[in-house]
Write a protein that holds these residues in place. Structure first.
Motif, PDB file in Angstrom:
ATOM      1  N   PRO A 101     -21.920   7.646   1.600  1.00 49.18           N
ATOM      2  CA  PRO A 101     -21.156   8.062   0.421  1.00 49.18           C
ATOM      3  C   PRO A 101     -19.852   7.293   0.242  1.00 49.18           C
ATOM      4  O   PRO A 101     -19.447   7.015  -0.895  1.00 49.18           O
ATOM      5  CB  PRO A 101     -20.878   9.548   0.684  1.00 49.18           C
ATOM      6  N   PHE A 102     -19.190   6.919   1.334  1.00 53.28           N
ATOM      7  CA  PHE A 102     -17.927   6.200   1.239  1.00 53.28           C
ATOM      8  C   PHE A 102     -18.147   4.781   0.697  1.00 53.28           C
ATOM      9  O   PHE A 102     -17.389   4.287  -0.143  1.00 53.28           O
ATOM     10  CB  PHE A 102     -17.247   6.143   2.613  1.00 53.28           C
ATOM     11  N   VAL A 103     -19.189   4.126   1.195  1.00 59.91           N
ATOM     12  CA  VAL A 103     -19.526   2.797   0.679  1.00 59.91           C
ATOM     13  C   VAL A 103     -19.964   2.896  -0.773  1.00 59.91           C
ATOM     14  O   VAL A 103     -19.622   2.053  -1.609  1.00 59.91           O
ATOM     15  CB  VAL A 103     -20.650   2.159   1.527  1.00 59.91           C
ATOM     16  N   SER A 104     -20.717   3.928  -1.102  1.00 60.67           N
ATOM     17  CA  SER A 104     -21.218   4.092  -2.465  1.00 60.67           C
ATOM     18  C   SER A 104     -20.092   4.303  -3.468  1.00 60.67           C
ATOM     19  O   SER A 104     -20.193   3.886  -4.620  1.00 60.67           O
ATOM     20  CB  SER A 104     -22.199   5.274  -2.526  1.00 60.67           C
ATOM     21  N   GLY A 105     -19.015   4.963  -3.039  1.00 57.88           N
ATOM     22  CA  GLY A 105     -17.874   5.132  -3.933  1.00 57.88           C
ATOM     23  C   GLY A 105     -17.261   3.796  -4.307  1.00 57.88           C
ATOM     24  O   GLY A 105     -16.936   3.545  -5.483  1.00 57.88           O
ATOM     25  N   TYR A 106     -17.124   2.915  -3.309  1.00 54.54           N
ATOM     26  CA  TYR A 106     -16.627   1.567  -3.564  1.00 54.54           C
ATOM     27  C   TYR A 106     -17.580   0.791  -4.464  1.00 54.54           C
ATOM     28  O   TYR A 106     -17.167   0.133  -5.428  1.00 54.54           O
ATOM     29  CB  TYR A 106     -16.438   0.844  -2.227  1.00 54.54           C
ATOM     30  N   LEU A 107     -18.869   0.887  -4.186  1.00 52.90           N
ATOM     31  CA  LEU A 107     -19.858   0.147  -4.963  1.00 52.90           C
ATOM     32  C   LEU A 107     -19.935   0.648  -6.406  1.00 52.90           C
ATOM     33  O   LEU A 107     -20.148  -0.147  -7.332  1.00 52.90           O
ATOM     34  CB  LEU A 107     -21.239   0.275  -4.306  1.00 52.90           C
ATOM     35  N   LEU A 110     -17.123  -0.930  -8.223  1.00 52.69           N
ATOM     36  CA  LEU A 110     -17.379  -2.359  -8.353  1.00 52.69           C
ATOM     37  C   LEU A 110     -18.473  -2.635  -9.374  1.00 52.69           C
ATOM     38  O   LEU A 110     -18.402  -3.599 -10.151  1.00 52.69           O
ATOM     39  CB  LEU A 110     -17.768  -2.941  -6.993  1.00 52.69           C
ATOM     40  N   GLY A 111     -19.504  -1.778  -9.412  1.00 51.01           N
ATOM     41  CA  GLY A 111     -20.567  -1.940 -10.389  1.00 51.01           C
ATOM     42  C   GLY A 111     -20.068  -1.795 -11.818  1.00 51.01           C
ATOM     43  O   GLY A 111     -20.444  -2.568 -12.708  1.00 51.01           O
ATOM     44  N   VAL A 112     -19.206  -0.811 -12.036  1.00 54.75           N
ATOM     45  CA  VAL A 112     -18.608  -0.624 -13.367  1.00 54.75           C
ATOM     46  C   VAL A 112     -17.784  -1.846 -13.752  1.00 54.75           C
ATOM     47  O   VAL A 112     -17.832  -2.325 -14.900  1.00 54.75           O
ATOM     48  CB  VAL A 112     -17.737   0.644 -13.391  1.00 54.75           C
ATOM     49  N   PHE A 113     -17.025  -2.388 -12.784  1.00 54.68           N
ATOM     50  CA  PHE A 113     -16.203  -3.567 -13.048  1.00 54.68           C
ATOM     51  C   PHE A 113     -17.063  -4.775 -13.418  1.00 54.68           C
ATOM     52  O   PHE A 113     -16.737  -5.547 -14.331  1.00 54.68           O
ATOM     53  CB  PHE A 113     -15.346  -3.881 -11.819  1.00 54.68           C
ATOM     54  N   MET A 227     -25.616 -10.323 -14.640  1.00 47.62           N
ATOM     55  CA  MET A 227     -24.472  -9.533 -14.189  1.00 47.62           C
ATOM     56  C   MET A 227     -24.589  -8.077 -14.635  1.00 47.62           C
ATOM     57  O   MET A 227     -24.244  -7.157 -13.886  1.00 47.62           O
ATOM     58  CB  MET A 227     -23.177 -10.145 -14.704  1.00 47.62           C
ATOM     59  N   THR A 228     -25.080  -7.852 -15.846  1.00 50.30           N
ATOM     60  CA  THR A 228     -25.266  -6.486 -16.327  1.00 50.30           C
ATOM     61  C   THR A 228     -26.313  -5.759 -15.497  1.00 50.30           C
ATOM     62  O   THR A 228     -26.145  -4.573 -15.157  1.00 50.30           O
ATOM     63  CB  THR A 228     -25.689  -6.501 -17.809  1.00 50.30           C
ATOM     64  N   MET A 229     -27.391  -6.453 -15.149  1.00 53.33           N
ATOM     65  CA  MET A 229     -28.430  -5.861 -14.306  1.00 53.33           C
ATOM     66  C   MET A 229     -27.879  -5.511 -12.927  1.00 53.33           C
ATOM     67  O   MET A 229     -28.139  -4.425 -12.393  1.00 53.33           O
ATOM     68  CB  MET A 229     -29.614  -6.817 -14.173  1.00 53.33           C
ATOM     69  N   VAL A 230     -27.114  -6.442 -12.347  1.00 53.01           N
ATOM     70  CA  VAL A 230     -26.526  -6.202 -11.031  1.00 53.01           C
ATOM     71  C   VAL A 230     -25.621  -4.975 -11.077  1.00 53.01           C
ATOM     72  O   VAL A 230     -25.721  -4.057 -10.246  1.00 53.01           O
ATOM     73  CB  VAL A 230     -25.727  -7.423 -10.541  1.00 53.01           C
ATOM     74  N   GLY A 231     -24.717  -4.942 -12.052  1.00 53.78           N
ATOM     75  CA  GLY A 231     -23.809  -3.811 -12.178  1.00 53.78           C
ATOM     76  C   GLY A 231     -24.548  -2.502 -12.385  1.00 53.78           C
ATOM     77  O   GLY A 231     -24.193  -1.472 -11.790  1.00 53.78           O
ATOM     78  N   GLY A 232     -25.577  -2.522 -13.219  1.00 55.43           N
ATOM     79  CA  GLY A 232     -26.346  -1.310 -13.480  1.00 55.43           C
ATOM     80  C   GLY A 232     -27.048  -0.784 -12.241  1.00 55.43           C
ATOM     81  O   GLY A 232     -27.044   0.422 -11.969  1.00 55.43           O
ATOM     82  N   VAL A 233     -27.658  -1.688 -11.483  1.00 56.25           N
ATOM     83  CA  VAL A 233     -28.343  -1.277 -10.256  1.00 56.25           C
ATOM     84  C   VAL A 233     -27.356  -0.699  -9.254  1.00 56.25           C
ATOM     85  O   VAL A 233     -27.608   0.325  -8.606  1.00 56.25           O
ATOM     86  CB  VAL A 233     -29.123  -2.460  -9.635  1.00 56.25           C
ATOM     87  N   VAL A 234     -26.199  -1.351  -9.112  1.00 54.66           N
ATOM     88  CA  VAL A 234     -25.178  -0.860  -8.183  1.00 54.66           C
ATOM     89  C   VAL A 234     -24.722   0.545  -8.571  1.00 54.66           C
ATOM     90  O   VAL A 234     -24.617   1.441  -7.729  1.00 54.66           O
ATOM     91  CB  VAL A 234     -23.969  -1.822  -8.138  1.00 54.66           C
ATOM     92  N   VAL A 235     -24.449   0.753  -9.855  1.00 56.99           N
ATOM     93  CA  VAL A 235     -23.985   2.064 -10.322  1.00 56.99           C
ATOM     94  C   VAL A 235     -25.047   3.135 -10.078  1.00 56.99           C
ATOM     95  O   VAL A 235     -24.747   4.221  -9.553  1.00 56.99           O
ATOM     96  CB  VAL A 235     -23.624   2.000 -11.819  1.00 56.99           C
ATOM     97  N   LEU A 236     -26.297   2.856 -10.430  1.00 60.66           N
ATOM     98  CA  LEU A 236     -27.359   3.846 -10.274  1.00 60.66           C
ATOM     99  C   LEU A 236     -27.606   4.196  -8.811  1.00 60.66           C
ATOM    100  O   LEU A 236     -27.736   5.374  -8.450  1.00 60.66           O
ATOM    101  CB  LEU A 236     -28.651   3.328 -10.918  1.00 60.66           C
ATOM    102  N   LEU A 237     -27.672   3.164  -7.948  1.00 61.15           N
ATOM    103  CA  LEU A 237     -27.905   3.415  -6.526  1.00 61.15           C
ATOM    104  C   LEU A 237     -26.737   4.177  -5.907  1.00 61.15           C
ATOM    105  O   LEU A 237     -26.927   5.067  -5.074  1.00 61.15           O
ATOM    106  CB  LEU A 237     -28.135   2.099  -5.782  1.00 61.15           C
ATOM    107  N   SER A 238     -25.530   3.815  -6.309  1.00 59.91           N
ATOM    108  CA  SER A 238     -24.350   4.477  -5.763  1.00 59.91           C
ATOM    109  C   SER A 238     -24.299   5.939  -6.191  1.00 59.91           C
ATOM    110  O   SER A 238     -24.031   6.834  -5.376  1.00 59.91           O
ATOM    111  CB  SER A 238     -23.082   3.754  -6.219  1.00 59.91           C
ATOM    112  N   LEU A 239     -24.548   6.204  -7.468  1.00 59.87           N
ATOM    113  CA  LEU A 239     -24.561   7.581  -7.955  1.00 59.87           C
ATOM    114  C   LEU A 239     -25.629   8.411  -7.248  1.00 59.87           C
ATOM    115  O   LEU A 239     -25.389   9.576  -6.882  1.00 59.87           O
ATOM    116  CB  LEU A 239     -24.812   7.596  -9.470  1.00 59.87           C
TER     117      LEU A 239
END
Length: 248
Positions: A101-107, A110-113, A227-239
């Motif tokens: 969860p701590f790593v996911s908060g950072y990710l 970062l995904g939104v950014f 980049m949009t795909m990368v950010g989207g995947v990061v956000v979904l996995l993190s959530l």
């Protein structure tokens, strides 16, 4: 026979995602294995054993079609190998799930950014590799071993956030990941051994088949889309990780 075909399908899907956008093979595969009741340490060991082959195939494919920046490889691979070995050793005695969860908060942030940066009109990419690659590689390797995945989301996302061109960030991280997963796998073999060869064989077969197709996708898809795909995947996995941790 049905079981190995299932693992082939998992390996193929995971490698298509990972090879095309530079992340999520380990997280995708580990999540499915854990849902089947495989213990975290065993799941991570199986995934990294398979990744030794799939990242080798993927990294070679990226190198052959020019997606690799040689200035990045060893600056992230060597600290990643050290962090990965330490993480694999600790996983045998520590609850790796508690760290996610701590790593996911950072990710998540970062995904939104990354999505914001992809959609921003004045996007610029730098030609020189970013600084502070040693701690980035170490943290990426450590979390990858502890959580069964995380090298791509941490390292690729950070490189993209610092302005590295998507195709070079994805290709270079994929090639460096081969050395990291090889080290993690060797550490697991020395600590807990290696079993579940049906799982490993299926993941390897699916991943190797997918590798060249994923590399071509990374080369030909537009930077903004990647980049949009990368950010989207990061956000979904993190959530997903954060929600599971809270609800669990």
């Amino acid at each position: 026979m049905d079981d190995i075909l299932l693992y082939v399908a998992i390996g193929f899907a995971a490698q298509m995602i990972d090879g095309a956008i530079g992340m999520a093979y380990g997280i995708t595969s580990s999540t499915v294995l854990l849902s089947f009741g495989v213990p975290p340490a065993t799941a991570s060991a199986c995934v990294h054993a398979a990744e030794t082959f799939t990242t080798g195939a993927s990294g070679f494919a990226h190198w052959k079609i020019g997606n690799v920046d040689r200035r990045l490889i060893w600056r992230i691979a060597v600290p990643g190998m050290i962090g990965g070995a330490l993480g694999a050793w600790l996983l045998s005695s520590l609850p790796g799930e508690a760290l996610r969860p701590f790593v996911s908060g950072y990710l998540l942030l970062l995904g939104v950014f990354i999505i914001w940066k992809a959609l921003h009109k004045r996007r610029t990419f730098v030609d020189e590799p970013p600084n502070n690659l040693t701690p980035l590689g170490f943290v990426g390797g450590f979390m990858d071993a502890i959580g069964g995945g995380g090298w791509g989301p941490i390292v690729t996302s950070t490189l993209l956030g610092q302005g590295t061109k998507p195709r070079y960030a994805i290709g270079s991280v994929n090639l460096a990941e081969f050395f990291v997963t090889l080290t993690i796998s060797a550490t697991f073999i020395l600590t807990i051994g290696l079993s579940h060869w049906t799982i490993i064989a299926g993941l390897v077969a699916g991943g190797v088949i997918a590798a060249p197709f994923a590399a071509l996708a990374a080369k030909h898809l537009p930077d903004r889309l990647l980049m949009t795909m990368v950010g989207g995947v990061v956000v979904l996995l993190s959530l997903r990780t954060i929600i599971n941790a809270v609800s669990g």
